[in-house]
Design a protein around this motif. Structure first.
Motif, PDB file in Angstrom:
ATOM      1  N   SER A  19       0.817  -1.212   0.000  1.00  0.00           N
ATOM      2  CA  SER A  19       0.000   0.000   0.000  1.00  0.00           C
ATOM      3  C   SER A  19       0.853   1.265   0.000  1.00  0.00           C
ATOM      4  N   ASN A  20       2.081   1.209   0.549  1.00  0.00           N
ATOM      5  CA  ASN A  20       2.918   2.404   0.570  1.00  0.00           C
ATOM      6  C   ASN A  20       4.370   2.127   0.166  1.00  0.00           C
ATOM      7  N   GLU A  21       4.638   0.929  -0.348  1.00  0.00           N
ATOM      8  CA  GLU A  21       5.959   0.551  -0.867  1.00  0.00           C
ATOM      9  C   GLU A  21       7.068   0.531   0.191  1.00  0.00           C
ATOM     10  N   ASP A  22       6.722   0.499   1.474  1.00  0.00           N
ATOM     11  CA  ASP A  22       7.718   0.426   2.533  1.00  0.00           C
ATOM     12  C   ASP A  22       8.307  -0.982   2.582  1.00  0.00           C
ATOM     13  N   VAL A  23       9.627  -1.087   2.742  1.00  0.00           N
ATOM     14  CA  VAL A  23      10.322  -2.377   2.805  1.00  0.00           C
ATOM     15  C   VAL A  23      11.087  -2.446   4.117  1.00  0.00           C
ATOM     16  N   PHE A  24      10.972  -3.579   4.809  1.00  0.00           N
ATOM     17  CA  PHE A  24      11.783  -3.790   5.998  1.00  0.00           C
ATOM     18  C   PHE A  24      12.323  -5.210   5.992  1.00  0.00           C
ATOM     19  N   LEU A  25      13.465  -5.388   6.608  1.00  0.00           N
ATOM     20  CA  LEU A  25      14.150  -6.680   6.655  1.00  0.00           C
ATOM     21  C   LEU A  25      14.051  -7.255   8.058  1.00  0.00           C
ATOM     22  N   THR A  26      13.821  -8.556   8.122  1.00  0.00           N
ATOM     23  CA  THR A  26      13.817  -9.264   9.387  1.00  0.00           C
ATOM     24  C   THR A  26      14.125 -10.727   9.118  1.00  0.00           C
ATOM     25  N   ARG A  27      14.442 -11.449  10.165  1.00  0.00           N
ATOM     26  CA  ARG A  27      14.720 -12.883  10.014  1.00  0.00           C
ATOM     27  C   ARG A  27      13.410 -13.660  10.015  1.00  0.00           C
ATOM     28  N   SER A  28      13.307 -14.651   9.122  1.00  0.00           N
ATOM     29  CA  SER A  28      12.087 -15.441   9.004  1.00  0.00           C
ATOM     30  C   SER A  28      12.399 -16.786   8.363  1.00  0.00           C
TER      31      SER A  28
END
Length: 83
Positions: A19-28
């Motif tokens: 919806s707002n093109e925000d990207v975040f990184l996390t472990r998964s």
């Protein structure tokens, strides 16, 4: 902690709020076929409809969704097939 019940394949994954093109990184451990390049490094990509950067509770802003307009557009588009 009990042994053998937790996944072993944790890795860095990019989550993208569509919806707002925000990207975040996390472990998964999530499985995905898509990838995204972030700062020259390629990560598996998970697309989200809503995240902390777009949810009204966290942002304090409500988002109006024009469902009536979409329904009217759909009905007018397919009215020619009506018997």
């Amino acid at each position: 902690m009990r042994k053998g019940i937790h996944p072993e394949n944790y890795r860095m994954v990019a989550f993208k709020d569509m919806s707002n093109e925000d990207v975040f990184l996390t472990r998964s451990t999530v499985n995905t076929k898509e990838t995204l390049d972030v700062d020259g490094v390629e990560y598996p990509l998970v697309k989200l409809e809503i995240s902390r950067t777009s949810h009204p509770f966290y942002t304090g802003k409500s988002k109006l969704i024009d469902t009536a307009g979409r329904i009217d557009k759909f009905k007018s588009k397919y009215a020619k097939f009506k018997k």
